[in-house]
Design a protein around this motif. Structure first.
Motif, PDB file in Angstrom:
ATOM      1  N   MET A   1       0.850  -1.175   0.000  1.00 32.06           N
ATOM      2  CA  MET A   1       0.000   0.000   0.000  1.00 32.06           C
ATOM      3  C   MET A   1       0.890   1.230   0.000  1.00 32.06           C
ATOM      4  SD  MET A   1      -3.053  -1.084   2.637  1.00 32.06           S
ATOM      5  CE  MET A   1      -2.016  -1.070   4.076  1.00 32.06           C
ATOM      6  N   ASP A   2       0.555   2.166  -0.893  1.00 29.55           N
ATOM      7  CA  ASP A   2       1.379   3.345  -1.038  1.00 29.55           C
ATOM      8  C   ASP A   2       0.493   4.511  -1.450  1.00 29.55           C
ATOM      9  OD1 ASP A   2       3.737   4.855  -1.201  1.00 29.55           O
ATOM     10  OD2 ASP A   2       3.983   4.378  -3.319  1.00 29.55           O
ATOM     11  N   PHE A   3       0.731   5.680  -0.857  1.00 28.45           N
ATOM     12  CA  PHE A   3       0.010   6.856  -1.322  1.00 28.45           C
ATOM     13  C   PHE A   3       0.979   7.996  -1.552  1.00 28.45           C
ATOM     14  CE2 PHE A   3      -0.154   7.654   3.248  1.00 28.45           C
ATOM     15  CZ  PHE A   3      -0.040   9.042   3.359  1.00 28.45           C
ATOM     16  N   ASN A   4       0.599   8.846  -2.502  1.00 31.60           N
ATOM     17  CA  ASN A   4       1.409   9.988  -2.875  1.00 31.60           C
ATOM     18  C   ASN A   4       0.525  11.229  -2.844  1.00 31.60           C
ATOM     19  OD1 ASN A   4       3.516  11.549  -3.903  1.00 31.60           O
ATOM     20  ND2 ASN A   4       2.969  11.091  -6.018  1.00 31.60           N
ATOM     21  N   VAL A   5       0.905  12.213  -2.056  1.00 31.97           N
ATOM     22  CA  VAL A   5       0.172  13.475  -2.026  1.00 31.97           C
ATOM     23  C   VAL A   5       0.620  14.271  -3.249  1.00 31.97           C
ATOM     24  CG1 VAL A   5      -0.293  15.592  -0.758  1.00 31.97           C
ATOM     25  CG2 VAL A   5      -0.012  13.440   0.487  1.00 31.97           C
ATOM     26  N   ILE A   6      -0.301  14.472  -4.186  1.00 29.09           N
ATOM     27  CA  ILE A   6       0.005  15.183  -5.419  1.00 29.09           C
ATOM     28  C   ILE A   6       0.078  16.684  -5.149  1.00 29.09           C
ATOM     29  CG2 ILE A   6      -0.744  15.646  -7.795  1.00 29.09           C
ATOM     30  CD1 ILE A   6       0.090  12.708  -7.211  1.00 29.09           C
ATOM     31  N   GLN A   7      -0.905  17.196  -4.397  1.00 29.14           N
ATOM     32  CA  GLN A   7      -0.866  18.611  -4.044  1.00 29.14           C
ATOM     33  C   GLN A   7      -1.754  18.914  -2.850  1.00 29.14           C
ATOM     34  OE1 GLN A   7      -2.611  21.653  -6.604  1.00 29.14           O
ATOM     35  NE2 GLN A   7      -3.696  20.078  -7.756  1.00 29.14           N
ATOM     36  N   ILE A   8      -1.354  19.952  -2.135  1.00 27.96           N
ATOM     37  CA  ILE A   8      -2.165  20.579  -1.090  1.00 27.96           C
ATOM     38  C   ILE A   8      -2.069  22.073  -1.366  1.00 27.96           C
ATOM     39  CG2 ILE A   8      -2.453  21.040   1.370  1.00 27.96           C
ATOM     40  CD1 ILE A   8      -1.173  18.341   1.953  1.00 27.96           C
ATOM     41  N   THR A   9      -3.188  22.655  -1.809  1.00 30.79           N
ATOM     42  CA  THR A   9      -3.173  24.031  -2.276  1.00 30.79           C
ATOM     43  C   THR A   9      -4.353  24.806  -1.718  1.00 30.79           C
ATOM     44  OG1 THR A   9      -2.224  23.255  -4.360  1.00 30.79           O
ATOM     45  CG2 THR A   9      -3.149  25.479  -4.355  1.00 30.79           C
ATOM     46  N   ARG A  10      -4.094  25.985  -1.198  1.00 30.54           N
ATOM     47  CA  ARG A  10      -5.200  26.868  -0.798  1.00 30.54           C
ATOM     48  C   ARG A  10      -5.808  27.439  -2.061  1.00 30.54           C
ATOM     49  NH1 ARG A  10      -4.336  32.321   2.289  1.00 30.54           N
ATOM     50  NH2 ARG A  10      -5.850  33.291   0.933  1.00 30.54           N
ATOM     51  N   ILE A  11      -7.146  27.304  -2.214  1.00 32.28           N
ATOM     52  CA  ILE A  11      -7.771  27.687  -3.481  1.00 32.28           C
ATOM     53  C   ILE A  11      -8.589  28.971  -3.405  1.00 32.28           C
ATOM     54  CG2 ILE A  11      -7.761  25.369  -4.432  1.00 32.28           C
ATOM     55  CD1 ILE A  11     -10.681  25.067  -3.654  1.00 32.28           C
ATOM     56  N   ASN A  12      -8.770  29.538  -2.219  1.00 34.34           N
ATOM     57  CA  ASN A  12      -9.481  30.808  -2.153  1.00 34.34           C
ATOM     58  C   ASN A  12      -8.477  31.948  -1.997  1.00 34.34           C
ATOM     59  OD1 ASN A  12      -9.048  29.714   0.535  1.00 34.34           O
ATOM     60  ND2 ASN A  12     -10.244  31.430   1.313  1.00 34.34           N
ATOM     61  N   THR A  13      -8.850  33.116  -2.537  1.00 30.29           N
ATOM     62  CA  THR A  13      -7.976  34.293  -2.406  1.00 30.29           C
ATOM     63  C   THR A  13      -8.497  35.259  -1.353  1.00 30.29           C
ATOM     64  OG1 THR A  13      -9.138  35.357  -4.233  1.00 30.29           O
ATOM     65  CG2 THR A  13      -7.107  34.163  -4.771  1.00 30.29           C
ATOM     66  N   VAL A  14      -9.780  35.172  -1.047  1.00 32.35           N
ATOM     67  CA  VAL A  14     -10.370  35.951   0.045  1.00 32.35           C
ATOM     68  C   VAL A  14     -11.044  34.961   0.987  1.00 32.35           C
ATOM     69  CG1 VAL A  14     -10.711  38.042  -1.333  1.00 32.35           C
ATOM     70  CG2 VAL A  14     -12.536  36.360  -1.211  1.00 32.35           C
ATOM     71  N   ASP A  15     -11.228  35.374   2.237  1.00 28.64           N
ATOM     72  CA  ASP A  15     -11.846  34.487   3.219  1.00 28.64           C
ATOM     73  C   ASP A  15     -13.195  33.979   2.733  1.00 28.64           C
ATOM     74  OD1 ASP A  15      -9.674  34.973   4.794  1.00 28.64           O
ATOM     75  OD2 ASP A  15     -10.725  36.240   6.233  1.00 28.64           O
ATOM     76  N   PHE A  16     -13.430  32.672   2.906  1.00 29.74           N
ATOM     77  CA  PHE A  16     -14.684  32.030   2.517  1.00 29.74           C
ATOM     78  C   PHE A  16     -15.634  32.054   3.705  1.00 29.74           C
ATOM     79  CE2 PHE A  16     -17.386  28.262   2.374  1.00 29.74           C
ATOM     80  CZ  PHE A  16     -17.990  28.411   1.138  1.00 29.74           C
ATOM     81  N   THR A  17     -16.914  32.363   3.421  1.00 34.55           N
ATOM     82  CA  THR A  17     -17.935  32.395   4.464  1.00 34.55           C
ATOM     83  C   THR A  17     -19.111  31.528   4.033  1.00 34.55           C
ATOM     84  OG1 THR A  17     -17.310  34.672   4.975  1.00 34.55           O
ATOM     85  CG2 THR A  17     -19.413  33.913   5.837  1.00 34.55           C
TER      86      THR A  17
END
Length: 130
Positions: free
Chosen positions: A1-17
């Motif tokens: 069993m193996d996993f690879n994190v391809i990406q972790i990216t913040r996708i908002n530019t202003v605070d989300f409500t």
């Protein structure tokens, strides 16, 4: 069993409500999708998720653990939550590729946003698509 994190990216530019704060549970469970695909001849489970973290003290989530149980994969996105109900969020996109000898048997992905101190979590169930 193996996993690879391809990406972790913040996708908002202003605070989300969230507009409806009455029906939200905390921490907000991840929204996830999952699909098995052929990755250069290797059957691979692609897990994509969005996680919502307090924008006042935003830090990227970490893929804490990923485990396989018969036909289910459990994935935990870890972070340190300040225990207060946030007013605004940062939205993070996380993409993971997972392989194992039995990956074709996986039908369900359970994804959790887990607070690491004290340990609490909220999760969602996602069916694996074709």
């Amino acid at each position: 069993m193996d996993f690879n994190v391809i990406q972790i990216t913040r996708i908002n530019t202003v605070d989300f409500t969230f507009t409806d704060t009455v029906n939200i549970t905390f921490p907000v469970p991840p929204l996830a999708s999952a699909k098995i695909y052929n990755n250069n001849g290797v059957k691979t489970l692609k897990i994509c998720a969005t996680v919502y973290i307090n924008s006042k003290d935003s830090q990227n989530p970490v893929v804490g653990t990923l485990t396989e149980h018969v036909n289910t994969v459990e994935v935990y996105f870890d972070y340190d939550w300040d225990e207060e109900t946030p007013n605004t969020y940062d939205v993070w996109y996380v993409e993971i590729d997972y392989t194992s000898e039995s990956v074709e048997n996986i039908t369900t992905v359970m994804s959790y946003l887990r607070n690491i101190d004290p340990e609490t979590s909220r999760g969602t169930t996602t069916q694996v698509g074709d």
